[in-house]
Enzyme design. Structure first.
Site, PDB file in Angstrom:
ATOM      1  N   ASN A   9      -1.754  15.477  -9.709  1.00 19.86           N
ATOM      2  CA  ASN A   9      -1.489  14.048  -9.585  1.00 19.86           C
ATOM      3  C   ASN A   9      -2.316  13.384 -10.689  1.00 19.86           C
ATOM      4  OD1 ASN A   9      -1.614  11.339  -8.747  1.00 19.86           O
ATOM      5  ND2 ASN A   9      -3.019  11.773  -7.055  1.00 19.86           N
ATOM      6  N   LYS A  11      -2.752  10.261 -11.132  1.00 21.56           N
ATOM      7  CA  LYS A  11      -3.299   8.979 -10.646  1.00 21.56           C
ATOM      8  C   LYS A  11      -3.019   7.858 -11.663  1.00 21.56           C
ATOM      9  CE  LYS A  11      -6.650  11.493  -7.968  1.00 21.56           C
ATOM     10  NZ  LYS A  11      -7.908  11.562  -7.266  1.00 21.56           N
ATOM     11  N   HIS A  97      -0.896  10.014  -0.134  1.00 22.31           N
ATOM     12  CA  HIS A  97      -2.128  10.475  -0.782  1.00 22.31           C
ATOM     13  C   HIS A  97      -3.315   9.710  -0.197  1.00 22.31           C
ATOM     14  CE1 HIS A  97      -5.273  10.764  -3.855  1.00 22.31           C
ATOM     15  NE2 HIS A  97      -4.794  11.976  -4.043  1.00 22.31           N
ATOM     16  N   GLU A  99      -5.707   8.148  -1.387  1.00 22.98           N
ATOM     17  CA  GLU A  99      -5.982   6.807  -1.940  1.00 22.98           C
ATOM     18  C   GLU A  99      -4.963   5.782  -1.444  1.00 22.98           C
ATOM     19  OE1 GLU A  99      -6.233   8.101  -6.022  1.00 22.98           O
ATOM     20  OE2 GLU A  99      -8.020   9.251  -5.485  1.00 22.98           O
ATOM     21  N   GLU A 169      -5.656  17.568   1.915  1.00 19.14           N
ATOM     22  CA  GLU A 169      -6.673  17.037   1.012  1.00 19.14           C
ATOM     23  C   GLU A 169      -7.697  16.243   1.826  1.00 19.14           C
ATOM     24  OE1 GLU A 169      -5.180  16.553  -3.241  1.00 19.14           O
ATOM     25  OE2 GLU A 169      -4.331  14.887  -2.144  1.00 19.14           O
ATOM     26  N   GLY A 175     -11.966  13.461  -5.590  1.00 16.11           N
ATOM     27  CA  GLY A 175     -12.446  12.564  -6.631  1.00 16.11           C
ATOM     28  C   GLY A 175     -13.899  12.778  -7.039  1.00 16.11           C
ATOM     29  N   SER A 215     -11.218  18.287  -5.313  1.00 18.45           N
ATOM     30  CA  SER A 215     -12.257  18.892  -6.151  1.00 18.45           C
ATOM     31  C   SER A 215     -12.029  20.376  -6.452  1.00 18.45           C
ATOM     32  CB  SER A 215     -13.648  18.691  -5.536  1.00 18.45           C
ATOM     33  OG  SER A 215     -13.980  17.314  -5.528  1.00 18.45           O
TER      34      SER A 215
HETATM   35  P1  PGA Z   1      -9.565  15.808  -7.572  1.00 13.31           P
HETATM   36  O1  PGA Z   1      -8.340  14.987  -7.015  1.00 13.31           O
HETATM   37  O2  PGA Z   1      -9.100  17.225  -7.836  1.00 13.31           O
HETATM   38  O3  PGA Z   1      -9.963  15.115  -8.842  1.00 13.31           O
HETATM   39  O4  PGA Z   1     -10.662  15.783  -6.531  1.00 13.31           O
HETATM   40  C1  PGA Z   1      -7.506  15.537  -6.025  1.00 13.31           C
HETATM   41  C2  PGA Z   1      -6.447  14.556  -5.601  1.00 13.31           C
HETATM   42  O5  PGA Z   1      -6.709  13.358  -5.505  1.00 13.31           O
HETATM   43  O6  PGA Z   1      -5.304  14.988  -5.348  1.00 13.31           O
END
Ligand code: PGA
Length: 261
Positions: A9, A11, A97, A99, A169, A175, A215
């Site tokens: 993703n 973002k 997601h 977020e 997730e 993040g 992560s």
């Molecule tokens: P990240 O993001 O691998 O940077 O932690 C994962 C995501 O938001 O799908």
């Protein structure tokens, strides 16, 4: 040999030009890996979708949208409809997601409307679920995941299985401030998810890929993908440079095959 899923993703990062360059490079670097072995997907921002979709052969990399409104059209200023996403060549829609749920306050009921609409319009619906740190602390992770799955997938049936993917997730793992889940913990939650999918769909539940995200990095990807219930990796930061994502994928495939996955 199980098919492994790798995707990212993007973002709210990368311009149109950056996205097209990234996709072109990623496709070239990974072209030799048999697509019977892996399924790749990239989810760039809305404004890049038209160009992104034309930049790659969808047999190699499918393209997804980061969100979608469930209605085909209407008085929903600022929203994007399934028809619009079809028009720009999307194959998949990511729904719920972390977020979207926690920064934009989306609910399970809204995710459900999006899932049903995405399926009706022929997309793969990638439903993202995960517990917060507080919920984990209170020992209710499994309950939360089951609730998110049961509401998010409400009204779907066995016939929809080819269009359903799930990403686990955990909110606390995502993040820059996230801590990756341990492989053991991720596996434990994937088992909860698979058990719930079995309840919902019966024996064909195994056809639904369940991906881990949060992560993921070159240091933990191999161990995560070796877990029996983790079917793929859904990656943010560690996948945003094609020349870093490519070796991560190759190493993960090798590790998975070592344990006969
Ligand atoms: P990240 O993001 O691998 O940077 O932690 C994962 C995501 O938001 O799908």
């Amino acid at each position: 040999m199980k098919k492994l899923y790798f995707g990212s993703n993007l973002k709210m990062y990368k311009t149109i030009e950056n996205t097209v360059n990234y996709l072109t490079e990623l496709e070239n670097l990974t072209k030799d890996i048999s697509r019977d072995e892996i399924q790749m997907f990239i989810i760039p921002s809305y404004t890049t979708l038209d160009r992104a979709s034309k930049a790659v052969d969808h047999k190699n990399i499918i393209i997804g949208a980061q969100n979608m409104h469930w209605e085909e059209e209407g008085q929903f200023t600022g929203e994007i409809s399934p028809i619009m996403l079809k028009e720009v060549g999307c194959d998949l829609v990511m729904i719920g997601h972390s977020e979207r749920r926690h920064v934009f306050n989306e609910t399970d009921e809204e995710e459900n409307k999006k899932v049903l609409s995405a399926i009706n319009h022929g997309f793969i619906a990638l439903l993202c679920i995960g517990e917060t740190a507080e919920q984990k602390e209170n020992g209710i992770s499994a309950e939360i995941l089951r609730e998110q799955l049961k509401i998010g997938l409400h009204g779907t049936s066995v016939e929809n299985i080819p269009q359903i993917w799930v990403a686990y997730e955990p909110v606390w793992s995502i993040g820059v401030n996230g801590t990756p889940a341990t492989a053991d913990y991720a596996e434990e939650m994937h088992v909860v998810i698979k058990d719930c999918l079995k309840e919902l769909y019966g024996d064909r539940y195994e056809e639904i890929p369940v991906l881990y995200g949060g992560s993921v990095n070159p240091g933990n990807a191999d161990e995560l993908i070796q877990q029996p219930s983790i079917d793929g990796l859904f990656i943010g930061r560690a996948a945003w440079q094609a020349d870093k994502f490519n070796p991560l994928i190759r190493s993960a495939i090798e590790s998975a095959r070592k344990v006969n996955k």
